[in-house]
Design a protein around this motif. Sequence first.
Motif, mmCIF file in Angstrom:
data_model
loop_
_atom_site.group_PDB
_atom_site.id
_atom_site.type_symbol
_atom_site.label_atom_id
_atom_site.label_comp_id
_atom_site.label_asym_id
_atom_site.label_seq_id
_atom_site.Cartn_x
_atom_site.Cartn_y
_atom_site.Cartn_z
ATOM 1 N N MET A 25 0.817 -1.203 0.000
ATOM 2 C CA MET A 25 0.000 0.000 0.000
ATOM 3 C C MET A 25 0.855 1.259 0.000
ATOM 4 N N LEU A 26 2.041 1.184 0.581
ATOM 5 C CA LEU A 26 2.876 2.376 0.702
ATOM 6 C C LEU A 26 3.709 2.631 -0.550
ATOM 7 N N LYS A 27 4.026 1.572 -1.298
ATOM 8 C CA LYS A 27 4.773 1.723 -2.546
ATOM 9 C C LYS A 27 4.092 0.911 -3.650
ATOM 10 N N PRO A 28 2.925 1.355 -4.090
ATOM 11 C CA PRO A 28 2.174 0.574 -5.081
ATOM 12 C C PRO A 28 2.815 0.604 -6.458
ATOM 13 N N ASP A 29 2.621 -0.490 -7.206
ATOM 14 C CA ASP A 29 3.058 -0.528 -8.599
ATOM 15 C C ASP A 29 1.846 -0.868 -9.468
ATOM 16 N N LYS A 30 2.077 -1.286 -10.692
ATOM 17 C CA LYS A 30 0.965 -1.485 -11.629
ATOM 18 C C LYS A 30 -0.010 -2.558 -11.186
ATOM 19 N N ARG A 31 0.422 -3.493 -10.334
ATOM 20 C CA ARG A 31 -0.480 -4.531 -9.837
ATOM 21 C C ARG A 31 -1.608 -3.954 -8.981
ATOM 22 N N SER A 32 -1.422 -2.730 -8.512
ATOM 23 C CA SER A 32 -2.388 -2.139 -7.577
ATOM 24 C C SER A 32 -3.693 -1.726 -8.236
ATOM 25 N N SER A 33 -3.659 -1.346 -9.514
ATOM 26 C CA SER A 33 -4.788 -0.596 -10.076
ATOM 27 C C SER A 33 -5.220 -1.134 -11.437
ATOM 28 N N TRP A 34 -6.520 -0.998 -11.686
ATOM 29 C CA TRP A 34 -7.126 -1.499 -12.919
ATOM 30 C C TRP A 34 -7.009 -0.452 -14.023
ATOM 31 N N PHE A 35 -6.027 -0.637 -14.886
ATOM 32 C CA PHE A 35 -5.802 0.195 -16.074
ATOM 33 C C PHE A 35 -5.846 1.691 -15.754
ATOM 34 N N LYS A 36 -4.963 2.081 -14.832
ATOM 35 C CA LYS A 36 -4.768 3.486 -14.489
ATOM 36 C C LYS A 36 -3.327 3.879 -14.827
ATOM 37 N N THR A 37 -3.116 5.167 -15.028
ATOM 38 C CA THR A 37 -1.750 5.673 -15.195
ATOM 39 C C THR A 37 -1.213 6.242 -13.889
ATOM 40 N N ARG A 38 -2.101 6.364 -12.892
ATOM 41 C CA ARG A 38 -1.695 6.783 -11.558
ATOM 42 C C ARG A 38 -2.666 6.167 -10.553
ATOM 43 N N THR A 39 -2.130 5.718 -9.429
ATOM 44 C CA THR A 39 -2.998 5.142 -8.409
ATOM 45 C C THR A 39 -3.947 6.204 -7.870
ATOM 46 N N GLU A 40 -5.085 5.731 -7.337
ATOM 47 C CA GLU A 40 -6.114 6.628 -6.801
ATOM 48 C C GLU A 40 -6.523 6.135 -5.420
ATOM 49 N N ALA A 41 -5.652 6.342 -4.439
ATOM 50 C CA ALA A 41 -5.900 5.872 -3.084
ATOM 51 C C ALA A 41 -6.989 6.701 -2.414
ATOM 52 N N PRO A 42 -7.777 6.081 -1.516
ATOM 53 C CA PRO A 42 -8.831 6.828 -0.822
ATOM 54 C C PRO A 42 -8.293 8.018 -0.031
ATOM 55 N N LEU A 43 -7.194 7.793 0.700
ATOM 56 C CA LEU A 43 -6.533 8.900 1.381
ATOM 57 C C LEU A 43 -5.522 9.484 0.411
ATOM 58 N N GLY A 44 -5.934 10.544 -0.267
ATOM 59 C CA GLY A 44 -5.123 11.054 -1.363
ATOM 60 C C GLY A 44 -4.062 12.040 -0.966
ATOM 61 N N SER A 45 -3.985 12.388 0.332
ATOM 62 C CA SER A 45 -3.024 13.415 0.708
ATOM 63 C C SER A 45 -2.695 13.320 2.189
ATOM 64 N N PHE A 46 -1.617 13.972 2.563
ATOM 65 C CA PHE A 46 -1.225 14.151 3.957
ATOM 66 C C PHE A 46 -0.588 15.526 4.045
ATOM 67 N N LEU A 47 -1.152 16.384 4.891
ATOM 68 C CA LEU A 47 -0.771 17.801 4.907
ATOM 69 C C LEU A 47 -0.946 18.388 3.507
ATOM 70 N N TRP A 48 -1.998 17.947 2.838
ATOM 71 C CA TRP A 48 -2.396 18.368 1.495
ATOM 72 C C TRP A 48 -1.388 17.984 0.406
ATOM 73 N N LEU A 49 -0.397 17.157 0.740
ATOM 74 C CA LEU A 49 0.580 16.683 -0.241
ATOM 75 C C LEU A 49 0.188 15.291 -0.704
ATOM 76 N N ASP A 50 0.254 15.041 -2.003
ATOM 77 C CA ASP A 50 -0.095 13.732 -2.556
ATOM 78 C C ASP A 50 1.084 12.786 -2.374
ATOM 79 N N LEU A 51 1.112 12.135 -1.212
ATOM 80 C CA LEU A 51 2.225 11.252 -0.872
ATOM 81 C C LEU A 51 1.894 9.780 -1.097
ATOM 82 N N ALA A 52 0.609 9.457 -1.227
ATOM 83 C CA ALA A 52 0.198 8.054 -1.287
ATOM 84 C C ALA A 52 0.203 7.483 -2.695
#
Length: 546
Positions: free
Chosen positions: A95-122
């Motif tokens: 979950m912390l270092k996702p690769d292509k196995r994580s997501s269904w035909f996306k060019t970027r992962t779309e985690a539910p928690l999309g930010s921390f201190l408003w930075l997209d770290l996930a």
Amino acid sequence: MVDNQHLSRRRLFGMAALSAAALAGATTISAAPRAAAAGKAVAGGTFVPAVVIGTGYGAAVSALRLGEAGVSTLMLEMGQLWNQPGPDGNVFSGMLKPDKRSSWFKTRTEAPLGSFLWLDLANRDIDPYAGVLDRVNFDQMSVYVGRGVGGGSLVNGGMAVTPRRSYFEEVLPQVDAAEMYDRYFPRANSTLRVGNIDKKWFEETEWYKFARVSREQASKAGLSTTFVPNVYDWEYMKREAEGSVPKSALDAEVIYGNNHGKVSLDKSYLAAALGTGKVTIETLHQVKTIRQQKDGNYLLTVEQKDADGKLLATKEISCRHLFLGAGSLGSTELLLRARETGALPNLSSEIGAGWGPNGNIMTARANHMWNPTGTKQSSIPALGIDDWDNPDAPVFAEIAPMPAGLETWVSLYLAITKNPQRGTFVYDAAKDRADLRWTREQNAPAVAAAKSLFDRINKANTTIYRYDLFGKQLKAFADDFCYHPLGGCVLGKATDDYGRVAGYKNLYVTDGALIPGSIGVNPFVTITALAERNIERVIKQDVVAK
């Protein structure tokens, strides 16, 4: 006892078939001597007595019981089989270092928690691939679904909650609740292999400090908590903490799949279904259209692709009995397309109606510096705040982890509320997809209920909300995505009281699309138990009787 022994043997046979398919890199999975045993060649394609679309909860129940009844059954799954390790030795990416196995035909992962201190770290840039988690984005609502053999069981938190009986009776009044709670819920829990955490270990382990902190804070507000059963192997988790087995829940794995510990459907219902020798699973096969032939059988157009999305073949498969278990989104879309294109013109106008997100709202609170939640957090929830008896704002709130590997002082929750609002799916011919008519305003009752609960907790603990976790804007409540899509083919409206689709014989819905938008808890045990009830009646009256 005898039934359980038979089920265990079938599960072992099925697990062997899954392992053999993985080793061979096969997309056809079967324990039968010949993989083609489920069907026979006919002019223009293949005929199978029964086809089940999908491999999620309702689909898995249907396939197992059809197989036990001796019915040759083909399951068609658009995702892939997840039990072959990748280059890093793991089946799933973390979950912390996702690769292509994580997501269904996306060019970027779309985690539910999309930010921390408003930075997209996930999130990470990735190559498009048939990954395990999909976020289906509509105009004002996004829905998370699992892709692969096992469907949502691969990516959920495993919380196996039986709903409050009074609310079940309110939501599905036409269903015999006594029968459900005496027979089908226990059957579902047993076959899913649901278990309970060791309470003594829970109180002692550092891995659930975050949950104990939230429990204490809820208690100060006069709120009670309850332990929540799970399909994760709690004994395995204890060994993870001891360091004697590879970590999964204790290594921040959940939304992109658990490499160990979780009893997903491929290890329970689906393995047992394959073990009957009557069930075959075809992976990376997506059903595109359904139409009825003159003899009453159903003809499916199916696209076979590889894991990179390349079209390999277009097939036609016919069947006598067709079970839709592709989930609230998938089953509804298939039927909407069939109705609106004239392939199944007699389908009810109720197809597409009665959809809801199970009142899902995520929120988070900021704790005081002297009240940390811990750097070590299990990814598997074990507690919920139960305020469902509140007459003004019923809420069941899962105490969720935030396993970032560092101290965040964050208490995170998934609130399940009683929101009466419902959405509707409509067919968009230009896009050839079902579009969801749902507005953010329709989520206002859910947000208000969640806010009522957590305002009380904040007041009692002199704490505040976190506003930095759900994107770049200031936002305390995530009301634009859900994990629990329900409805679209509602029981007793789009179908009869057992999931038979109105207007057509031998056509069934067997998944969360049957439940009208809300069930008050994590829904998969209810979906499973309802499918057990329905398929028992269908096999007796429609399949075996003929």
